[in-house]
Design an enzyme around this catalytic site. Structure first.
Site, PDB file in Angstrom:
ATOM      1  N   ALA A 147       0.872  -1.189   0.000  1.00  0.00           N
ATOM      2  CA  ALA A 147       0.000   0.000   0.000  1.00  0.00           C
ATOM      3  C   ALA A 147       0.909   1.239   0.000  1.00  0.00           C
ATOM      4  O   ALA A 147       0.776   2.145   0.832  1.00  0.00           O
ATOM      5  CB  ALA A 147      -0.958   0.005   1.179  1.00  0.00           C
ATOM      6  N   LEU A 148       1.814   1.236  -0.946  1.00  0.00           N
ATOM      7  CA  LEU A 148       2.906   2.215  -0.941  1.00  0.00           C
ATOM      8  C   LEU A 148       2.423   3.625  -1.252  1.00  0.00           C
ATOM      9  O   LEU A 148       1.490   3.828  -2.020  1.00  0.00           O
ATOM     10  CB  LEU A 148       3.973   1.808  -1.962  1.00  0.00           C
ATOM     11  CG  LEU A 148       4.568   0.412  -1.751  1.00  0.00           C
ATOM     12  CD1 LEU A 148       5.630   0.124  -2.809  1.00  0.00           C
ATOM     13  CD2 LEU A 148       5.161   0.253  -0.352  1.00  0.00           C
ATOM     14  N   GLY A 206      11.244   4.628   7.971  1.00  0.00           N
ATOM     15  CA  GLY A 206      10.673   5.962   8.186  1.00  0.00           C
ATOM     16  C   GLY A 206      10.464   6.228   9.670  1.00  0.00           C
ATOM     17  O   GLY A 206      10.049   5.343  10.428  1.00  0.00           O
ATOM     18  N   HIS A 228       6.984   5.928   1.424  1.00  0.00           N
ATOM     19  CA  HIS A 228       7.847   4.822   0.991  1.00  0.00           C
ATOM     20  C   HIS A 228       8.744   5.277  -0.167  1.00  0.00           C
ATOM     21  O   HIS A 228       9.918   4.937  -0.225  1.00  0.00           O
ATOM     22  CB  HIS A 228       7.000   3.636   0.518  1.00  0.00           C
ATOM     23  CG  HIS A 228       6.099   3.060   1.574  1.00  0.00           C
ATOM     24  ND1 HIS A 228       4.744   3.212   1.554  1.00  0.00           N
ATOM     25  CD2 HIS A 228       6.381   2.341   2.685  1.00  0.00           C
ATOM     26  CE1 HIS A 228       4.212   2.603   2.593  1.00  0.00           C
ATOM     27  NE2 HIS A 228       5.185   2.068   3.308  1.00  0.00           N
ATOM     28  N   SER A 287       0.561   7.611   5.631  1.00  0.00           N
ATOM     29  CA  SER A 287       0.441   6.264   6.177  1.00  0.00           C
ATOM     30  C   SER A 287      -0.462   5.449   5.273  1.00  0.00           C
ATOM     31  O   SER A 287      -1.435   5.990   4.718  1.00  0.00           O
ATOM     32  CB  SER A 287      -0.197   6.329   7.575  1.00  0.00           C
ATOM     33  OG  SER A 287      -0.678   5.058   7.955  1.00  0.00           O
ATOM     34  N   SER A 288      -0.152   4.160   5.145  1.00  0.00           N
ATOM     35  CA  SER A 288      -1.016   3.284   4.338  1.00  0.00           C
ATOM     36  C   SER A 288      -2.421   3.266   4.920  1.00  0.00           C
ATOM     37  O   SER A 288      -3.397   3.042   4.214  1.00  0.00           O
ATOM     38  CB  SER A 288      -0.448   1.868   4.325  1.00  0.00           C
ATOM     39  OG  SER A 288       0.886   1.907   3.897  1.00  0.00           O
ATOM     40  N   ARG A 289      -2.510   3.487   6.227  1.00  0.00           N
ATOM     41  CA  ARG A 289      -3.829   3.429   6.873  1.00  0.00           C
ATOM     42  C   ARG A 289      -4.698   4.636   6.546  1.00  0.00           C
ATOM     43  O   ARG A 289      -5.912   4.591   6.765  1.00  0.00           O
ATOM     44  CB  ARG A 289      -3.667   3.333   8.397  1.00  0.00           C
ATOM     45  CG  ARG A 289      -3.046   2.006   8.846  1.00  0.00           C
ATOM     46  CD  ARG A 289      -2.756   2.040  10.337  1.00  0.00           C
ATOM     47  NE  ARG A 289      -1.927   0.915  10.741  1.00  0.00           N
ATOM     48  CZ  ARG A 289      -2.386  -0.236  11.195  1.00  0.00           C
ATOM     49  NH1 ARG A 289      -3.683  -0.412  11.315  1.00  0.00           N
ATOM     50  NH2 ARG A 289      -1.567  -1.196  11.555  1.00  0.00           N
TER      51      ARG A 289
END
Ligand code: PAF
Length: 281
Positions: free
Chosen positions: A32-33, A147, A37, A187-189
């Site tokens: 989920a870049l 990170g 990233h 954030s991927s979230r």
């Protein structure tokens, strides 16, 4: 970009590159870049000849089954982003490839792993150490980039390396948090947030910036944490899990009134999404 799904062919390829004198930079991810990233890939590209990235949603670091199931998996988009940012190698193994049998290793990391995330997500850091130690063994990188959004994770991994993988000492590189223009830590979230929740999430970074300003002007630890709690409580979508002012190296509480050599770490639920952020003072 070369893509590997299995360990042995990847190890062979990396060994061949090493024989050619190539320096290998490694970026471990759960996919989920996003641009956070990508910034790690960019730093690795600058400092190494080859950048290898792993995409693996590691089940052993999730202490909540629903969280693991819900974790976004977007391999096609990840491949596109990595190609755009000129990563050289992608390693995207299956769970069976990484864990042909159950990993029962217990890492004794000490106090740095016992506070904050360690307290609220029991077993989480043991799972992180399990997968990262495996990945380090596979990649044997010259540098590994992480990170700072996961501030405590970096401290735990440095402690893990010092104790269990001395060959990796000094090779972990801590990279700045990447934020959206409005301050939200990437954030991927974040992709779970509705528009309204995303607006609420902004309060987290704004509050941390405000807290740093207070600290710069001489506020006490209590004044700062009271301010943070009040700001987070002011939004109905947000629910504070913890906020800690801690020593930036040991992550233990700081004696005395004023924060010195400190980091503020915060975890907040925004609806059902758990968000973390931090700021160095
Ligand atoms: O930070 C992450 O995304 C993960 O914890 C990591 C380091 C890739 C291990 O699964």
């Amino acid at each position: 970009m070369e893509i590997f799904y299995e360990i042995e062919p990847l190890k062979k390829r990396l060994a061949a590159l090493r024989r050619q004198g190539k320096k290998i930079g490694f970026v471990a991810t759960m996919g989920a870049l996003h641009k956070g990233h990508a910034s790690l890939v960019e730093i690795s590209n600058r400092e190494n000849d080859i950048t290898a990235v792993s995409v693996f949603v590691n089940p052993t670091q999730f202490n909540n089954k629903e969280d693991l199931e819900k974790y976004p998996r977007t391999l096609d988009a990840d491949v596109k982003l990595l190609e755009e940012y000129e990563a050289d190698i992608l390693f995207a193994p299956s769970v069976d490839e990484m864990y042909p049998e159950e990993d029962t290793r217990q890492f004794e990391i000490g106090p740095v792993a016992e506070v904050m995330e360690g307290k609220f997500r029991p077993g989480h850091f043991n799972g992180v150490c399990q997968v990262v130690s495996k990945l380090f063994n596979i990649m044997a990188p010259d540098h590994a980039y992480f990170g700072q959004k996961d501030y405590q994770q970096i401290a735990v991994l440095k402690a893990m390396v010092n104790k269990y993988m001395p060959e990796m000492k000094g090779k972990i590189v801590s990279c700045p948090i990447k934020r959206a223009d409005d301050g939200l830590a990437l954030s991927s979230r974040n992709q779970h947030l509705s528009e309204e929740q995303r607006a609420s999430a902004l309060i987290i970074s704004k509050t941390l910036f405000g807290a740093k300003e207070m600290s710069d002007k001489g506020a006490t630890q209590k004044e700062i944490t009271d301010y943070i709690k009040k700001q987070i409580a002011s939004d109905a979508n947000l629910c504070l899990e913890y906020v800690e002012i801690a020593d930036k190296d040991t992550l233990q509480p700081i004696p005395g009134d004023k924060p010195a050599n400190a980091v503020i770490c915060i975890t907040v639920y925004d609806g059902k999404t758990r968000l973390i952020d931090n700021i160095l003072l």
